[in-house]
Design an enzyme around this catalytic site. Structure first.
Site, PDB file in Angstrom:
ATOM      1  N   ARG A 160       0.930  -1.019   0.233  1.00  0.00           N
ATOM      2  CA  ARG A 160       0.052  -0.067   0.037  1.00  0.00           C
ATOM      3  C   ARG A 160       0.956   1.317  -0.070  1.00  0.00           C
ATOM      4  NH1 ARG A 160      -1.986  -3.185   4.121  1.00  0.00           N
ATOM      5  NH2 ARG A 160      -4.022  -4.366   3.804  1.00  0.00           N
ATOM      6  N   LYS A 184      -2.040  -1.966   8.058  1.00  0.00           N
ATOM      7  CA  LYS A 184      -3.416  -1.724   8.793  1.00  0.00           C
ATOM      8  C   LYS A 184      -3.109  -2.033  10.286  1.00  0.00           C
ATOM      9  CE  LYS A 184      -6.423  -0.824   5.003  1.00  0.00           C
ATOM     10  NZ  LYS A 184      -7.801  -1.293   4.311  1.00  0.00           N
ATOM     11  N   HIS A 256      -2.825   1.903  -5.826  1.00  0.00           N
ATOM     12  CA  HIS A 256      -3.638   0.868  -5.506  1.00  0.00           C
ATOM     13  C   HIS A 256      -3.550  -0.003  -6.937  1.00  0.00           C
ATOM     14  CE1 HIS A 256      -4.804  -0.166  -1.601  1.00  0.00           C
ATOM     15  NE2 HIS A 256      -6.003  -0.825  -1.930  1.00  0.00           N
ATOM     16  N   ARG A 259      -0.835  -2.421  -6.554  1.00  0.00           N
ATOM     17  CA  ARG A 259      -1.334  -3.608  -5.520  1.00  0.00           C
ATOM     18  C   ARG A 259      -2.329  -4.665  -6.279  1.00  0.00           C
ATOM     19  NH1 ARG A 259      -1.366  -4.912  -0.034  1.00  0.00           N
ATOM     20  NH2 ARG A 259      -3.443  -5.081   0.950  1.00  0.00           N
ATOM     21  N   HIS A 282      -3.969  -9.317   4.212  1.00  0.00           N
ATOM     22  CA  HIS A 282      -5.295  -9.102   4.489  1.00  0.00           C
ATOM     23  C   HIS A 282      -5.621  -9.984   5.777  1.00  0.00           C
ATOM     24  CE1 HIS A 282      -6.314  -8.313   0.011  1.00  0.00           C
ATOM     25  NE2 HIS A 282      -6.289  -7.177   0.711  1.00  0.00           N
ATOM     26  N   TYR A 291      -9.996 -11.030  -5.773  1.00  0.00           N
ATOM     27  CA  TYR A 291      -8.996 -11.165  -6.746  1.00  0.00           C
ATOM     28  C   TYR A 291      -9.230 -12.488  -7.696  1.00  0.00           C
ATOM     29  CZ  TYR A 291      -6.746  -7.338  -4.437  1.00  0.00           C
ATOM     30  OH  TYR A 291      -6.372  -6.070  -3.780  1.00  0.00           O
TER      31      TYR A 291
END
Length: 311
Positions: A160, A184, A256, A259, A282, A291
């Protein structure tokens, strides 16, 4: 907010808005949005001759949602996301009335907000990725070497943009092949770097970063701007846009995008979805599985155009 009225439904709306304002302390912007959405709902009920919240049924709430989606002479149709927001306000209104004891049952509770259409991640083909990376390395200046390294990390590690700007020199291992990213929630993950990204980072660290660092006061940041400070998100967006323009990529390209392309190309190459999940950081494999829908869509397209019994 609302004038005095004798109608129970209008009084209930006024009491609810006062509750949100005084007891909940919602912002003026949020309060205005709630008032707008529920006032439209109450006006629709009034037009049907309903002036008491006790007379509202689930069918009335459902019909209002349908009307939001189709629109009318005074209102354009609302998208799923906007109508869902409006329904959430209506449900909050009825929930308040139920808690206050004004309703024996909540007519809005069974009505489910519509789901927004699934937006598949945007990925670009490998040849466009390569064109973008080549366009970043115009010349042999410190900025050009940095820009190439930044884009190689975005694509080569699936990072990211927020993870790239927080990278420090110590987050890259001694051999330049392993990168520590902070995602995150400050969760750390270790990702391998391919040879292209490793070479680009080595060139940047040895030939470009020292030249940029002398302009600043000393910082552990890996990627530096022209003043020797930490490169910002805006800086990365700027260098990416410049590279995309030079590469002739007319469509909008964002950090992004790289990514998404990283994940899509891995899955197309046969990578297990759980490995991709770990590489992307994730928390749930469900997030990563979106995806797989991209590759399935591509498979269907190829099948439709190639198989003799598909048409």
């Amino acid at each position: 907010m609302l004038g005095a009225t004798t109608d129970p439904l209008d009084r209930a709306l006024r009491d609810w808005l006062t509750h949100l304002d005084v007891e909940r302390g919602l912002s003026r912007h949020t309060l205005a949005a709630y008032q707008r959405d529920v006032s439209r709902y109450v006006a629709r009920l009034n037009a049907l001759g309903i002036t008491d919240p006790a007379h509202v049924t689930s069918a009335h709430v459902s019909d209002h949602l349908a009307a939001l989606r189709t629109g009318d002479e005074d209102h354009p149709p609302l998208a799923a996301s906007s109508s869902a927001r409006a329904l959430i306000a209506v449900r909050a209104f009825h929930r308040f009335l139920a808690i206050e004891g004004d309703l024996s049952a909540d007519p809005a509770k069974p009505i489910v907000p519509p789901r927004a259409a699934l937006r598949l991640p945007k990925a670009i083909p490998l040849d466009q990725v390569e064109a973008l990376l080549d366009a970043a390395a115009v010349g042999d200046t410190p900025a050009a070497l940095r820009d190439r390294a930044v884009l190689e990390v975005l694509y080569g590690a699936g990072a990211r943009v927020s993870e790239v700007v927080t990278l420090d020199v110590d987050d890259l291992d001694r051999d330049g092949e392993i990168l520590r990213l902070r995602g995150k929630g400050e969760k750390e993950r270790i990702v391998p770097l391919g040879s292209y990204a490793a070479v680009a980072l080595d060139a940047y660290r040895t030939r470009a970063r020292p030249a940029l660092a002398v302009q600043g006061r000393g910082t552990p940041a890996l990627f530096l701007n022209q003043r020797g400070g930490r490169l910002t998100r805006q800086g990365i967006w700027g260098l990416l846009k410049a590279a995309a323009d030079r590469a002739g990529l007319g469509e909008a390209i964002s950090p992004h995008t790289l990514r998404h392309s990283f994940a899509t190309h891995l899955l197309e190459g046969g990578a297990d979805v759980r490995i991709v999940q770990e590489l992307l950081g994730h928390a749930s494999v469900t997030t990563t599985q979106i995806y797989t829908k991209v590759t399935i869509a591509q498979l269907r397209e190829v099948y439709a155009g190639s198989h003799p019994r598909a048409r």
